[in-house]
Design a protein around this motif. Structure first.
Motif, PDB file in Angstrom:
ATOM      1  N   SER A 239      54.021  40.821  47.018  1.00 13.67           N
ATOM      2  CA  SER A 239      54.839  40.895  45.714  1.00 13.67           C
ATOM      3  C   SER A 239      53.840  40.236  44.758  1.00 13.67           C
ATOM      4  CB  SER A 239      55.984  39.946  46.172  1.00 13.67           C
ATOM      5  OG  SER A 239      56.782  39.839  44.967  1.00 13.67           O
ATOM      6  N   GLY A 240      53.940  40.911  43.404  1.00 12.94           N
ATOM      7  CA  GLY A 240      53.120  40.565  42.402  1.00 12.94           C
ATOM      8  C   GLY A 240      51.922  41.344  42.165  1.00 12.94           C
ATOM      9  N   MET A 241      51.769  42.159  43.342  1.00  8.97           N
ATOM     10  CA  MET A 241      50.403  42.924  43.326  1.00  8.97           C
ATOM     11  C   MET A 241      49.917  43.666  42.231  1.00  8.97           C
ATOM     12  SD  MET A 241      47.959  43.296  45.400  1.00  8.97           S
ATOM     13  CE  MET A 241      46.482  44.307  45.258  1.00  8.97           C
ATOM     14  N   HIS A 242      51.138  44.006  41.326  1.00  8.55           N
ATOM     15  CA  HIS A 242      50.784  44.687  40.203  1.00  8.55           C
ATOM     16  C   HIS A 242      49.989  43.997  39.189  1.00  8.55           C
ATOM     17  CE1 HIS A 242      54.406  42.151  39.183  1.00  8.55           C
ATOM     18  NE2 HIS A 242      53.873  42.204  37.999  1.00  8.55           N
ATOM     19  N   LYS A 243      49.741  42.769  39.056  1.00  6.43           N
ATOM     20  CA  LYS A 243      49.063  41.817  38.305  1.00  6.43           C
ATOM     21  C   LYS A 243      47.545  41.647  38.609  1.00  6.43           C
ATOM     22  CE  LYS A 243      52.700  38.212  38.077  1.00  6.43           C
ATOM     23  NZ  LYS A 243      53.285  36.858  38.257  1.00  6.43           N
ATOM     24  N   VAL A 244      47.207  42.231  39.754  1.00  6.21           N
ATOM     25  CA  VAL A 244      45.938  42.099  40.156  1.00  6.21           C
ATOM     26  C   VAL A 244      45.058  43.567  39.894  1.00  6.21           C
ATOM     27  CG1 VAL A 244      44.453  41.925  42.279  1.00  6.21           C
ATOM     28  CG2 VAL A 244      46.615  40.688  42.051  1.00  6.21           C
ATOM     29  N   GLN A 249      39.276  40.844  42.950  1.00  4.39           N
ATOM     30  CA  GLN A 249      40.505  40.053  43.050  1.00  4.39           C
ATOM     31  C   GLN A 249      41.413  40.880  44.102  1.00  4.39           C
ATOM     32  OE1 GLN A 249      42.119  40.554  39.204  1.00  4.39           O
ATOM     33  NE2 GLN A 249      41.339  38.490  38.442  1.00  4.39           N
ATOM     34  N   MET A 250      41.317  42.186  44.185  1.00  4.76           N
ATOM     35  CA  MET A 250      42.138  42.803  45.233  1.00  4.76           C
ATOM     36  C   MET A 250      41.660  42.439  46.740  1.00  4.76           C
ATOM     37  SD  MET A 250      42.644  46.735  43.761  1.00  4.76           S
ATOM     38  CE  MET A 250      43.331  47.040  42.429  1.00  4.76           C
ATOM     39  N   ALA A 251      40.440  42.155  46.776  1.00  5.61           N
ATOM     40  CA  ALA A 251      39.749  41.829  48.020  1.00  5.61           C
ATOM     41  C   ALA A 251      40.130  40.364  48.325  1.00  5.61           C
ATOM     42  CB  ALA A 251      38.129  41.820  47.824  1.00  5.61           C
TER      43      ALA A 251
END
Length: 440
Positions: A239-244, A249-251
């Motif tokens: 949840s909130g992955m759209h900010k990354v 940062q994804m790693a």
């Protein structure tokens, strides 16, 4: 009184019955359903008691009502912690899958019997894990959707169709608790008390609307569906992955998510109780340089000990130390069309097809009084519009829809409108070129 309610009033004396009350649903406020007809059944938690239940339900008649309680939000995974059943001639049973982890004998005893479940796709995975797999079923929630009911939760359906009020205060409790408190057991037994009555009423309502065959095709598809494959890259659903946005940062999200999942599985607790999604995203966005910086981020505060902070910081450092070639790619997803929001830029013609197709599907669904997603899966429409067949005739479109998993009744309802929508947005055919040497 609606047609479904009239059916329910008649059903009080049929298979499964209803509480011994002659009052019809329209005679006033809903009747509180406070106690199972035969009282709260004992919890079955040993092999000898289970064998008696298997024999009783094998000897019963008619369909069997089935429900399962999980401990979502408390325990790791989606295992069942209580299974409830009811069948004419057998009464109700409450089975503890912790004490009786293998219910395959019960599943075999009920093979060929119609199972009645509410929101079947939620319970079938955990039932399958303990050996219970239906060969045919009736889903009262899905039946309510197809029949056009605005509210399809079990409580709302029982109240609106049968005129009884179920107490729903224990739906989100920790069902892994042992021993289970008596009020919880009463609630669990009542969840299957009226499922047979509800099924009978909804079947007649669907038949009245000409939708019963549609429902049967849907139920058969659910019963025949194989187990869902493991989700690819489940960390992407944080949840909130759209900010990354950045790969580094994804790693961090991936490393923290996977570390959390291992800990949660080992401790048998919900991952959210180990570390929140919000904390994972904050760490990814902040890329803290050390434990002190990490502890200052939301979700890593005063209640977290140094040992915990060290393990999360180690996950962040692993992500920060990865070479570029091992960083996750942005937007990686399962095979299929891209998110619709990007269609206008990637393929304007496909975007136009999708808009026209959605409008057509919406109009049909409204006319049939059922949700669009039950008329035809949105993913099916997207796939058809992203890569439409070269020939836009009904037979070809119908074949394409079937290839994407649409049921015959769905294909029959939407094919003509989709052919029209796709044809209306198709680019004009090029004019034939003049033949060489042709004189005016």
């Amino acid at each position: 009184m609606t047609d479904a309610q009239e059916t329910a009033a008649d059903a009080r004396t049929t298979t499964g019955g209803g509480p011994p009350d002659e009052r019809a649903p329209s005679d006033g406020p809903p009747i509180p359903l406070l106690e199972p007809r035969e009282g709260i059944p004992p919890v079955v938690a040993d092999a000898e008691s289970l064998a008696r239940v298997v024999a009783a339900f094998a000897a019963g008649t008619g369909p069997v009502a089935v429900d399962a309680e999980r401990a979502s939000g408390y325990r790791y995974g989606q295992r069942a912690y209580l299974v409830q059943l009811r069948r004419e001639g057998a009464g109700s049973a409450l089975i503890d899958p912790v004490g009786c982890p293998d219910l395959s004998d019960l599943g075999e005893a009920l093979s060929g019997t119609e199972w009645i479940l509410h929101a079947a796709t939620q319970d079938l995975p955990c039932l399958r894990d303990i050996g219970m797999v239906p060969t045919s079923l009736f889903d009262t929630e899905l039946a309510g959707r197809l029949a056009g009911f605005p509210r399809v939760g079990l409580g709302a359906m029982v109240e609106g169709v049968l005129g009884y009020a179920l107490e729903k205060g224990h739906s989100a409790v920790d069902w892994s608790t042992r021993p289970l408190p008596e009020p919880w057991l009463r609630y669990a037994a009542l969840d299957v008390e009226l499922l047979v009555d509800l099924r009978d009423a909804l079947e007649k309502e669907l038949d009245r609307q000409g939708k019963l065959e549609w429902a049967r095709q849907e139920f058969d598809a659910i019963a025949a569906a194989p187990p869902a494959p493991p989700r690819k890259d489940p960390w992407r659903r944080t949840s909130g992955m759209h900010k990354v946005r950045r790969r580094r940062q994804m790693a961090v999200v991936r490393e923290l998510w996977e570390s959390r999942d291992r800990i949660a599985q080992r401790r048998d607790v919900s991952p959210g109780k180990v570390l929140s999604d919000g904390a994972i995203v904050e760490a990814a966005l902040g890329l803290p340089a050390n434990v002190q910086a990490l502890s200052a981020l939301p979700g890593f505060g005063q209640r977290m000990g140094r040992r915990q902070l060290d393990q999360w910081m180690a996950a962040v450092d692993r992500a920060k130390g990865l070479p570029e070639s091992e960083l996750p790619q942005p937007g990686a997803s399962a095979a299929g069309p891209p998110p619709p929001r990007s269609w206008a830029d990637k393929d304007p013609e496909a975007a136009a097809r999708l808009s026209a197709a959605r409008t057509a599907v919406s109009a049909i669904a409204e006319g049939l009084n059922l949700p669009q997603e039950n008329l035809i899966a949105p993913d099916t429409v997207r796939r058809l519009c992203w890569e439409p067949p070269s020939r836009l005739d009904p037979a070809v479109i119908a074949e394409a829809l079937a290839g994407h998993g649409a049921r015959p009744w769905q294909i029959e309802q939407v094919t003509p409108a989709l052919v029209t929508a796709l044809a209306a947005t198709a680019p004009p055919a090029p004019e034939p070129a003049d033949q060489p040497g042709t004189a005016d």
